[in-house]
Every structure is written in C-alpha cells, then in structure tokens.
Write a protein that holds these residues in place. Structure first.
Motif, PDB file in Angstrom:
ATOM      1  N   UNK A 179     -55.574  86.789 107.431  1.00  0.00           N
ATOM      2  CA  UNK A 179     -56.613  85.862 106.920  1.00  0.00           C
ATOM      3  C   UNK A 179     -56.400  85.552 105.442  1.00  0.00           C
ATOM      4  N   UNK A 180     -55.968  86.526 104.678  1.00  0.00           N
ATOM      5  CA  UNK A 180     -55.779  86.288 103.248  1.00  0.00           C
ATOM      6  C   UNK A 180     -54.689  85.268 102.978  1.00  0.00           C
ATOM      7  N   UNK A 181     -53.677  85.216 103.845  1.00  0.00           N
ATOM      8  CA  UNK A 181     -52.592  84.254 103.676  1.00  0.00           C
ATOM      9  C   UNK A 181     -53.107  82.846 103.924  1.00  0.00           C
ATOM     10  N   UNK A 182     -53.893  82.711 105.023  1.00  0.00           N
ATOM     11  CA  UNK A 182     -54.411  81.392 105.340  1.00  0.00           C
ATOM     12  C   UNK A 182     -55.373  80.907 104.253  1.00  0.00           C
ATOM     13  N   UNK A 183     -56.186  81.789 103.703  1.00  0.00           N
ATOM     14  CA  UNK A 183     -57.102  81.402 102.634  1.00  0.00           C
ATOM     15  C   UNK A 183     -56.331  80.992 101.364  1.00  0.00           C
ATOM     16  N   UNK A 184     -55.225  81.720 101.086  1.00  0.00           N
ATOM     17  CA  UNK A 184     -54.418  81.388  99.913  1.00  0.00           C
ATOM     18  C   UNK A 184     -53.769  80.018 100.054  1.00  0.00           C
ATOM     19  N   UNK A 185     -53.282  79.693 101.298  1.00  0.00           N
ATOM     20  CA  UNK A 185     -52.664  78.393 101.503  1.00  0.00           C
ATOM     21  C   UNK A 185     -53.683  77.272 101.337  1.00  0.00           C
ATOM     22  N   UNK A 186     -54.909  77.499 101.830  1.00  0.00           N
ATOM     23  CA  UNK A 186     -55.960  76.483 101.658  1.00  0.00           C
ATOM     24  C   UNK A 186     -56.287  76.285 100.178  1.00  0.00           C
ATOM     25  N   UNK A 187     -56.321  77.402  99.433  1.00  0.00           N
ATOM     26  CA  UNK A 187     -56.619  77.310  98.000  1.00  0.00           C
ATOM     27  C   UNK A 187     -55.519  76.546  97.271  1.00  0.00           C
ATOM     28  N   UNK A 188     -54.239  76.789  97.681  1.00  0.00           N
ATOM     29  CA  UNK A 188     -53.134  76.078  97.024  1.00  0.00           C
ATOM     30  C   UNK A 188     -53.198  74.581  97.304  1.00  0.00           C
ATOM     31  N   UNK A 189     -53.584  74.213  98.510  1.00  0.00           N
ATOM     32  CA  UNK A 189     -53.712  72.781  98.843  1.00  0.00           C
ATOM     33  C   UNK A 189     -54.818  72.145  98.001  1.00  0.00           C
ATOM     34  N   UNK A 190     -55.946  72.850  97.887  1.00  0.00           N
ATOM     35  CA  UNK A 190     -57.047  72.322  97.075  1.00  0.00           C
ATOM     36  C   UNK A 190     -56.654  72.176  95.607  1.00  0.00           C
TER      37      UNK A 190
END
Length: 211
Positions: free
Chosen positions: A9-20
């Motif tokens: 889950x932390x990886x997916x949250x980090x990728x979303x944050x990078x996109x934002x």
C-alpha cells in the motif's frame, strides 16, 4: 479467477503522491509562464502609453512655447510700431551734435559730464484748449493736437555743490534748454578726491507754446 496484488500500500500511495506532485509542478510552471508573458505584454503596453504621454507632453510644451514666442514677437512688433509712429511724427529733427556743443560750451572746468540721455516723449493737448496750452513744434504746421518733445538728462561730477548750482543757472539762461530741474546732488569720492555727483533734467527748446 481472483487477481492478487503484491504491491504494498505504501508504494501505491507514493506513486499517487508523485503523480500529484508532477501535476502540481506542471500547473505552477504554466502559471509562471503565462504570468511572464502577461508581464512582458503589460510592460510593453505601459511603455507605449508612457511614450505616447511624453510625446503629447512635448507637443503641448512646444505649443505653449510657440504661443509665448508669438506673443513676445507681437508685443515687440507693437512697440516698434509705436516707436515708428513717434519717429514719423517728429518733423523737426534735432541735431545731437549741436546739443552736445551747447552743453560743452556751458560746462565749467569744475564740472565733468558722465552721461547724457535724450529721450523723445509724446503727449497730447486736451480738447479744452482755453484752459491749457497746446504744444507744437516751432517749425511744424498744426496738423493735430499731438506733440513730441525731447527730455534731456545729464549725469556728471562737480568739484562741489556750488558748481552744480552754476550749471543749473547756465542751462536756464541758454536758449537751447528750458524747464531745468535738478534731480539730485550728493557728495561722493573719486579716488582720493571729494566731489559732488549730480543729475539735471531739462527739455530741449525746439517747440513753442500756444494758447
């Protein structure tokens, strides 16, 4: 068939944050870009308006200066016209050399003339000639009630006040001058000598008085 997601889950949250973050940076870059374009455009408009205002101000100043120069030239022209009319009205011309010769003849050894002024004055006789005397030139036909007379102002130095009084008396006795009026007489120092500085005013006797 059931899919199993092995990404934490932390990886997916980090990728979303990078996109934002990437979207935020792109948006801010676009905002800064458009702000730069608007700033250049606004500065250009300000420069154009400023240049136009300066041109209008310069044109206004040139117009005011031109009007002032025209008014000055007009006043000078009117003054020259007045002087020309005055000169044209003088039909009995004076000979300055004769006036100077007469003054030189009247000067004593104790009197030195520093300055001589001869000024033409125009004046008109009133309509009621029974009460006042009209003035005209002795050798001029009576064409109008306008006359010109010459006022003489003498500035000089005398050894003392008695010499000034003698000068006034001689001017009064001369046929060249009349209406002699002492202006001033005051003590002064010239180098190591004491003297009396004076001014005398009179009129040239080149016209006659008529009732």
């Amino acid at each position: 068939m059931k899919e199993i997601d092995f990404l934490p889950e932390w990886y997916k949250q980090g990728r979303i944050a990078r996109v934002k973050h990437r979207e935020f940076y792109i948006t801010m870059s676009l905002v800064i870009f458009f702000m730069g374009i608007w700033s250049v455009y606004a500065n250009g408009r300000v420069a154009i308006v400023k240049a136009r205002n300066e041109a209008l101000q310069k044109a206004r100043i040139e117009k005011v200066l031109s009007e002032a120069e025209y008014d000055s030239a007009e006043r000078k022209y009117q003054q020259l016209e007045i002087e020309q009319k005055m000169l044209d009205s003088v039909k009995s011309r004076i000979t300055v050399s004769n006036v100077i010769a007469e003054l030189t003849h009247l000067l004593d050894s104790g009197v030195v003339m520093k300055k001589l002024s001869i000024k033409a004055e125009e004046f008109s006789a009133p309509n009621n000639e029974s009460e006042v005397e009209a003035v005209s030139f002795a050798d001029q036909a009576e064409e109008s009630n306008k006359s010109i007379r010459f006022k003489i102002t003498i500035n000089g130095l005398a050894s003392d006040a008695s010499e000034v009084a003698k000068m006034v008396n001689k001017l009064e006795q001369s046929d060249y001058f009349f209406q002699v009026v002492p202006g001033y007489s005051r003590n002064t120092t010239t180098g190591q000598y004491h003297a009396s500085e004076f001014e005398i005013m009179c009129y040239l006797s080149n016209y006659r008085l008529e009732s």
